[in-house]
Enzyme design. Structure first.
Site, mmCIF file in Angstrom:
data_model
loop_
_atom_site.group_PDB
_atom_site.id
_atom_site.type_symbol
_atom_site.label_atom_id
_atom_site.label_comp_id
_atom_site.label_asym_id
_atom_site.label_seq_id
_atom_site.Cartn_x
_atom_site.Cartn_y
_atom_site.Cartn_z
ATOM 1 N N GLY A 180 9.855 19.719 2.536
ATOM 2 C CA GLY A 180 11.053 19.904 3.441
ATOM 3 C C GLY A 180 10.837 20.964 4.586
ATOM 4 N N GLU A 181 11.551 21.906 4.493
ATOM 5 C CA GLU A 181 11.327 23.054 5.436
ATOM 6 C C GLU A 181 11.169 24.383 4.772
ATOM 7 O OE1 GLU A 181 10.664 24.544 8.682
ATOM 8 O OE2 GLU A 181 12.276 25.585 7.560
ATOM 9 N N SER A 182 9.888 24.806 4.723
ATOM 10 C CA SER A 182 9.605 26.116 3.935
ATOM 11 C C SER A 182 10.486 27.379 4.274
ATOM 12 C CB SER A 182 8.285 26.387 4.168
ATOM 13 O OG SER A 182 7.826 26.682 5.498
ATOM 14 N N CYS A 212 3.493 20.104 0.206
ATOM 15 C CA CYS A 212 3.688 20.341 1.903
ATOM 16 C C CYS A 212 4.558 21.533 1.876
ATOM 17 C CB CYS A 212 4.384 19.117 2.534
ATOM 18 S SG CYS A 212 4.521 18.897 4.211
ATOM 19 N N ARG A 231 0.924 25.973 9.402
ATOM 20 C CA ARG A 231 2.078 25.050 9.537
ATOM 21 C C ARG A 231 1.882 24.176 10.477
ATOM 22 N NH1 ARG A 231 7.172 28.357 9.203
ATOM 23 N NH2 ARG A 231 8.250 26.389 9.182
ATOM 24 N N ILE A 278 3.387 14.576 6.715
ATOM 25 C CA ILE A 278 4.684 14.772 7.694
ATOM 26 C C ILE A 278 4.714 16.172 7.950
ATOM 27 C CG2 ILE A 278 7.127 14.549 7.865
ATOM 28 C CD1 ILE A 278 6.949 12.518 5.398
ATOM 29 N N ARG A 279 4.564 16.538 9.278
ATOM 30 C CA ARG A 279 4.363 17.891 9.948
ATOM 31 C C ARG A 279 3.815 19.029 8.688
ATOM 32 N NH1 ARG A 279 9.153 20.335 10.329
ATOM 33 N NH2 ARG A 279 10.125 19.038 9.061
ATOM 34 N N HIS A 288 2.369 14.173 0.593
ATOM 35 C CA HIS A 288 3.710 13.902 -0.327
ATOM 36 C C HIS A 288 3.517 12.737 -1.342
ATOM 37 C CE1 HIS A 288 6.498 16.335 2.171
ATOM 38 N NE2 HIS A 288 5.670 16.129 3.081
ATOM 39 N N GLU A 341 5.091 12.076 -3.661
ATOM 40 C CA GLU A 341 6.632 11.780 -4.162
ATOM 41 C C GLU A 341 7.230 10.601 -3.076
ATOM 42 O OE1 GLU A 341 5.761 14.361 -2.574
ATOM 43 O OE2 GLU A 341 7.353 15.311 -1.401
HETATM 44 N N1 GLN Z 1 6.436 21.512 8.745
HETATM 45 C C1 GLN Z 1 7.397 22.091 7.480
HETATM 46 C C2 GLN Z 1 7.299 23.439 7.195
HETATM 47 O O1 GLN Z 1 6.745 24.166 8.005
HETATM 48 C C3 GLN Z 1 6.816 21.293 6.117
HETATM 49 C C4 GLN Z 1 7.032 19.811 6.214
HETATM 50 C C5 GLN Z 1 6.958 18.947 4.923
HETATM 51 O O2 GLN Z 1 7.224 19.771 3.827
HETATM 52 N N2 GLN Z 1 6.877 17.755 5.072
HETATM 53 O O3 GLN Z 1 8.094 23.906 6.561
#
Ligand code: GLN
Length: 205
Positions: free
Chosen positions: A55-57, A87, A114, A143-144, A179, A181
């Protein structure tokens, strides 16, 4: 106690943001597991292991701190609770984050970057064999994603790509940049469940 009739492994998924339902759906396919979606500190008591989703840390860390989950979670992991971060979950676990002063749990002895492969458009998938996890190739979705540039002596690298670690283990901590999942392959979930079972056996022997 493990082995109690009618009671499976209690596996938590930190359910504040991100790929929560994807992890829940994977765990539902593995028999013998009770899934706890953790949104309150009280829900941490009695869990046998926990997954920190992608997600977004920054958002996930902030919410976990505000809800009073971060500190008790850190203590449980320090005491040996099996944890797997995917991630953003890996970022929550890291001790050092490049170009960022604040960290979240700070327990995994790595320095990670990141969005290391670029932005959303640079997301990619590939396959690899991770011997510790499964004998066959498994799909990896980035993903990112972060990668780990440096790691300490206690960190075992499970998969390295071009000199960067993307799957690591440090005692009770498992972390993957990718991921599982988001794929149909349950190998990494099964591997984490085996880790939980092993940690319970050690506790109850
Ligand atoms: N780029 C996100 C972060 O810095 C992590 C991306 C992800 O969990 N797919 O939190």
């Amino acid at each position: 106690m493990p082995g109690e009739v009618g009671k499976g492994l209690q596996v938590g998924v930190l359910a504040l943001q991100g790929s929560v339902m994807e992890h829940v759906q994977c765990l539902q396919k593995i028999p013998g597991i009770d899934i706890i979606q953790v949104r309150k500190p009280q829900q941490l008591s009695g869990i046998d292991g926990i997954i920190l989703p992608g997600g977004e840390s920054t958002t996930m860390g902030k919410l976990a701190r505000e809800l009073g989950i971060l500190e008790p979670l850190r203590e449980l992991i320090q005491d040996g609770l099996p944890v797997w971060g995917t991630c953003a979950g890996m970022i929550l676990l890291a001790r050092n984050i490049v170009q960022q002063d604040d960290v979240h749990l700070g327990l995994l002895d790595v320095t990670l970057r990141r969005n290391a492969y670029g932005g959303q458009l640079d997301s990619f998938s590939r396959t690899a064999v991770i011997e510790k996890i499964a004998p066959h190739e498994i799909p990896l979705i980035f993903i990112r994603a972060p990668y780990i540039e440096q790691w300490g002596r206690e960190v075992e690298v499970l998969l390295e790509l071009e000199g960067k670690a993307v799957a690591v283990k440090q005692g009770n901590i498992l972390a993957t940049s990718f991921h599982p999942e988001l794929t149909d392959d349950l190998s990494t979930h099964r591997y984490f469940i085996r880790k939980i079972e092993q940690s319970l056996l050690r506790l109850y022997l």
